[in-house]
Design an enzyme around this catalytic site. Structure first.
Site, mmCIF file in Angstrom:
data_model
loop_
_atom_site.group_PDB
_atom_site.id
_atom_site.type_symbol
_atom_site.label_atom_id
_atom_site.label_comp_id
_atom_site.label_asym_id
_atom_site.label_seq_id
_atom_site.Cartn_x
_atom_site.Cartn_y
_atom_site.Cartn_z
ATOM 1 N N SER A 6 0.331 17.032 -5.851
ATOM 2 C CA SER A 6 0.432 16.242 -4.613
ATOM 3 C C SER A 6 1.816 15.603 -4.555
ATOM 4 C CB SER A 6 -0.640 15.156 -4.603
ATOM 5 O OG SER A 6 -0.270 14.148 -3.666
ATOM 6 N N HIS A 31 0.206 20.223 -2.400
ATOM 7 C CA HIS A 31 -0.712 19.371 -1.645
ATOM 8 C C HIS A 31 0.107 18.305 -0.911
ATOM 9 C CE1 HIS A 31 -4.714 17.491 -1.017
ATOM 10 N NE2 HIS A 31 -4.061 16.340 -1.144
ATOM 11 N N ASP A 33 -0.051 15.017 1.512
ATOM 12 C CA ASP A 33 -0.926 13.937 1.964
ATOM 13 C C ASP A 33 -0.382 13.265 3.216
ATOM 14 O OD1 ASP A 33 -3.089 13.877 0.042
ATOM 15 O OD2 ASP A 33 -1.567 13.340 -1.444
ATOM 16 N N MET A 35 -1.015 10.460 6.009
ATOM 17 C CA MET A 35 -1.782 9.221 6.229
ATOM 18 C C MET A 35 -1.249 8.498 7.463
ATOM 19 S SD MET A 35 -2.005 7.763 2.357
ATOM 20 C CE MET A 35 -2.323 8.857 0.956
ATOM 21 N N HIS A 64 -3.512 17.758 3.700
ATOM 22 C CA HIS A 64 -4.689 16.871 3.680
ATOM 23 C C HIS A 64 -4.476 15.768 4.710
ATOM 24 C CE1 HIS A 64 -7.084 13.780 0.995
ATOM 25 N NE2 HIS A 64 -7.685 14.031 2.141
ATOM 26 N N MET A 66 -5.417 12.582 6.361
ATOM 27 C CA MET A 66 -6.188 11.339 6.272
ATOM 28 C C MET A 66 -5.839 10.530 7.512
ATOM 29 S SD MET A 66 -5.546 10.812 2.238
ATOM 30 C CE MET A 66 -4.171 11.972 2.298
ATOM 31 N N MET A 135 -13.108 13.986 -2.681
ATOM 32 C CA MET A 135 -12.234 12.881 -3.096
ATOM 33 C C MET A 135 -12.824 12.165 -4.307
ATOM 34 S SD MET A 135 -9.686 13.122 -1.132
ATOM 35 C CE MET A 135 -8.832 11.746 -1.926
ATOM 36 N N GLY A 140 -5.811 6.952 0.196
ATOM 37 C CA GLY A 140 -4.845 5.973 0.697
ATOM 38 C C GLY A 140 -3.639 5.807 -0.209
ATOM 39 N N PHE A 141 -3.851 5.981 -1.503
ATOM 40 C CA PHE A 141 -2.764 5.747 -2.447
ATOM 41 C C PHE A 141 -2.845 6.713 -3.625
ATOM 42 C CE2 PHE A 141 -4.050 1.851 -0.370
ATOM 43 C CZ PHE A 141 -2.844 1.416 0.186
ATOM 44 N N GLY A 142 -1.686 7.024 -4.182
ATOM 45 C CA GLY A 142 -1.652 7.785 -5.428
ATOM 46 C C GLY A 142 -1.858 6.829 -6.596
ATOM 47 N N GLY A 143 -2.104 7.389 -7.754
ATOM 48 C CA GLY A 143 -2.161 6.588 -8.972
ATOM 49 C C GLY A 143 -3.412 5.762 -9.155
ATOM 50 N N ASP A 171 -9.663 15.773 -5.670
ATOM 51 C CA ASP A 171 -8.422 15.050 -5.383
ATOM 52 C C ASP A 171 -8.563 13.566 -5.662
ATOM 53 O OD1 ASP A 171 -5.994 14.211 -4.354
ATOM 54 O OD2 ASP A 171 -6.510 14.609 -2.254
ATOM 55 N N GLY A 172 -7.720 13.067 -6.553
ATOM 56 C CA GLY A 172 -7.661 11.632 -6.792
ATOM 57 C C GLY A 172 -7.852 11.261 -8.252
ATOM 58 N N GLY A 193 -1.351 14.155 -8.447
ATOM 59 C CA GLY A 193 -0.065 13.587 -8.047
ATOM 60 C C GLY A 193 0.624 12.922 -9.212
ATOM 61 N N SER A 194 0.148 11.706 -9.557
ATOM 62 C CA SER A 194 0.817 10.933 -10.611
ATOM 63 C C SER A 194 0.768 11.651 -11.962
ATOM 64 C CB SER A 194 0.195 9.541 -10.716
ATOM 65 O OG SER A 194 -1.207 9.608 -10.755
HETATM 66 C C1 DX5 Z 1 -5.087 10.036 -2.231
HETATM 67 C C2 DX5 Z 1 -4.438 11.385 -1.984
HETATM 68 C C3 DX5 Z 1 -4.250 12.168 -3.245
HETATM 69 C C4 DX5 Z 1 -3.332 11.482 -4.210
HETATM 70 C C5 DX5 Z 1 -3.419 12.089 -5.562
HETATM 71 O O1 DX5 Z 1 -5.256 9.383 -1.037
HETATM 72 O O2 DX5 Z 1 -5.206 12.163 -1.097
HETATM 73 O O3 DX5 Z 1 -3.831 13.477 -2.961
HETATM 74 O O4 DX5 Z 1 -2.007 11.551 -3.807
HETATM 75 O O5 DX5 Z 1 -2.612 11.349 -6.406
HETATM 76 P P1 DX5 Z 1 -3.122 10.941 -7.852
HETATM 77 O O6 DX5 Z 1 -3.318 12.212 -8.607
HETATM 78 O O7 DX5 Z 1 -2.025 10.102 -8.397
HETATM 79 O O8 DX5 Z 1 -4.401 10.185 -7.670
HETATM 80 ZN ZN ZN Z 2 -4.776 14.384 -0.998
#
Ligand code: DX5
Ligand code: ZN
Length: 216
Positions: A6, A31, A33, A35, A64, A66, A135, A140-143, A171-172, A193-194
């Site tokens: 991501s 991927h 994201d 938002m 994706h 959102m 999910m 909403g956020f990574g990490g 995902d997540g 992602g992270s």
């Molecule tokens: C969350 C996103 C994910 C996110 C994944 O809202 O849809 O795709 O970026 O990041 P990590 O792996 O850091 O949770």
């Molecule tokens: Zn995503």
């Protein structure tokens, strides 16, 4: 197991470099994201960035959405170069129509479930799906931290799909340590992602994730 980094956790000021690194590192898809600050409490990127990324990579783009009223924008994202467009069931009152619309535009259609949403919401659109995005954090956020309660849900989704050739993506908060059990529960794609961009050697993480999944 397909691995989809991501880009939310990439360096947006050096996006092409980060994309090149994961592409060389064996990523299967990218991927993306999107938002809107409405469906989720964060704002990221739109079709112009997808279009720019499209020119820099051969990887399929797994977009994706959102966002609220995703049906208004799916065309823009497909024209920008999205290969898969995933909308949230919670944001799509006419989910079947939106999924059909994505396919008519020539892309693959995905539906995503927030952690508290039951997979039975997909019962009547099973033949309209190319991908289900489960999910494992509230989007909403990574990490964020992986929510283990979604593991049985992944299996439920796989069972609901019967023998259909549909990707089940998770995902997540996905880390190497989750890959094996997610594979065992029926996942065919992992979004991270992270775990990938947060590391000095993204290629090594991709490889370890795939190896862990193969142990399932
Ligand atoms: C969350 C996103 C994910 C996110 C994944 O809202 O849809 O795709 O970026 O990041 P990590 O792996 O850091 O949770
Ligand atoms: Zn995503």
């Amino acid at each position: 197991m397909k691995i989809a980094p991501s880009i939310l956790s990439a360096d947006f000021a050096a996006l092409a470099d980060d994309i090149r690194r994961v592409e060389a590192g064996g990523a299967d898809l990218l991927h993306v994201d999107v938002m809107d600050g409405r469906f989720v409490p964060n704002i990221t990127i739109g079709p112009v960035v997808v279009e720019a990324i499209r020119k820099r990579t051969r990887l399929p783009l797994d977009v994706h959405l959102m966002i609220v009223e995703p049906e208004r924008y799916v065309g823009n994202f497909v024209r920008a170069g999205a290969d898969i467009v995933t909308v949230h069931v919670e944001a799509s009152p006419h989910l079947q129509r939106t999924l059909a619309q994505i396919r008519e535009l020539g892309a693959k259609a995905g539906a995503s479930l927030n952690p508290s949403t039951h997979p039975e919401t997909l019962t009547y659109v099973l033949d309209d799906l190319d991908l289900v995005l489960v999910m494992s954090v509230n989007p909403g956020f990574g990490g964020q931290k992986f929510i283990p309660a979604v593991l049985p849900k992944v299996r439920l989704v796989r069972t609901l799909l019967g023998g259909r050739d549909v990707e089940v993506s998770v995902d997540g908060g996905v880390k190497i340590e989750h890959a094996e059990s997610l594979a065992r529960h029926g996942a065919s794609m992992l979004v991270a992602g992270s775990a990938i961009f947060g590391q000095s050697d993204p290629a090594a993480v991709i490889k370890k994730m795939r190896e862990a999944a193969a142990r399932a």
